[in-house]
Design a protein around this motif. Sequence first.
Motif, PDB file in Angstrom:
ATOM      1  N   THR A  67      49.519   5.318  36.675  1.00  0.00           N
ATOM      2  CA  THR A  67      49.636   5.657  38.096  1.00  0.00           C
ATOM      3  C   THR A  67      50.994   5.252  38.633  1.00  0.00           C
ATOM      4  N   ASN A  70      53.617   7.742  37.427  1.00  0.00           N
ATOM      5  CA  ASN A  70      53.528   9.026  38.133  1.00  0.00           C
ATOM      6  C   ASN A  70      54.015   8.925  39.572  1.00  0.00           C
ATOM      7  N   GLU A  71      53.647   7.851  40.263  1.00  0.00           N
ATOM      8  CA  GLU A  71      54.069   7.691  41.655  1.00  0.00           C
ATOM      9  C   GLU A  71      55.571   7.428  41.748  1.00  0.00           C
ATOM     10  N   SER A  72      56.124   6.749  40.753  1.00  0.00           N
ATOM     11  CA  SER A  72      57.570   6.481  40.742  1.00  0.00           C
ATOM     12  C   SER A  72      58.356   7.782  40.633  1.00  0.00           C
ATOM     13  N   LYS A  73      57.812   8.725  39.865  1.00  0.00           N
ATOM     14  CA  LYS A  73      58.456  10.036  39.769  1.00  0.00           C
ATOM     15  C   LYS A  73      58.439  10.738  41.121  1.00  0.00           C
ATOM     16  N   LYS A  74      57.308  10.646  41.821  1.00  0.00           N
ATOM     17  CA  LYS A  74      57.197  11.283  43.133  1.00  0.00           C
ATOM     18  C   LYS A  74      58.170  10.661  44.137  1.00  0.00           C
ATOM     19  N   LEU A  75      58.363   9.344  44.031  1.00  0.00           N
ATOM     20  CA  LEU A  75      59.283   8.648  44.929  1.00  0.00           C
ATOM     21  C   LEU A  75      60.741   8.837  44.531  1.00  0.00           C
ATOM     22  N   ASP A  76      60.954   9.509  43.370  1.00  0.00           N
ATOM     23  CA  ASP A  76      62.301   9.818  42.876  1.00  0.00           C
ATOM     24  C   ASP A  76      63.138   8.549  42.702  1.00  0.00           C
ATOM     25  N   ASN A 160      61.090  10.298  33.255  1.00  0.00           N
ATOM     26  CA  ASN A 160      60.978  11.754  33.194  1.00  0.00           C
ATOM     27  C   ASN A 160      60.488  12.260  31.838  1.00  0.00           C
TER      28      ASN A 160
END
Length: 292
Positions: A67, A70-76, A160
């Motif tokens: 989780t 995945n959230e770190s990717k969303k936060l860029d 990524n």
Amino acid sequence: MKVIVGIPAFNEEKNIGAMIVKLKKIYDHVLVCDDGSSDMTESIAMSLGATVVKHHKNLGYGEAIKTIFNESKKLDGDVLVTFDADGQHKISEIDLVLKPLFENQSDIVIGSRFLGKTKNLPKYRKFGIKTITSLTNTVTGSNISDAQSGFRAYSKKVLNEISPTESGMGISTEILIKASKKQFKISEVPITISYENNSHSQEPISHGASVILSTVKHIAIERPLLYYGVTGFCFLIVGLFFGAWAIQIYSEEKVVMTNIALIGIGGVILGTILLITGTILYSIVNVVREKR
């Protein structure tokens, strides 16, 4: 660089508040995965300005890390630091773990308990960690001292390109195996950690079993010829030994030792099947890799 500090937390209301306050003064984003806590972990974290993702029930350390990835990717985020919520790790050492990433020397940095000062680490845990680390090094060809440390830093490239799948404690090993496959640079820095007044949330036997099973699974996937081939060869040798023994007894005493003969036949058949399976899977894996 945008630094995200990711904290997997389960019933950590005693520690999470002070930790977030200190982290928010230094870093861009604090991301907490509340893994089904029944206490006030979620509300405390949210009230202090952390980004909180809550699991509806306790799913395990691996799911919490997934989780957070995945959230770190969303936060860029440019960098993700995973940091335990139990108070063992020192916030002052985060910059030490980040330094090799900022200097483009590494893609993954591990805070090693065995390069730094570790207080009151139980002997059984030390033995377990060392055993799992040795197994991980055998698979990856690395020379890591602490493959199970939860204090790590990951570059954006790693976030990524690596998608963890394990639900349990084996996720730490899984990430290293996948990183090694992609030839990411992995380094370690010494950290200070104390086990005073702290007990691990998962029993050592189940923890170790989870990690070992995870590692074996990834060996079977990534190196089928090694996994099935070596196992098959061992069964084949055993089968041939018992087969030869049964033939020798028959030639000398004219008696068929059924139990010895069956072991010999079973070993040869199973060994042959495993060797063929390993060869076929090895060919399939190489075809898939070439297409990629």
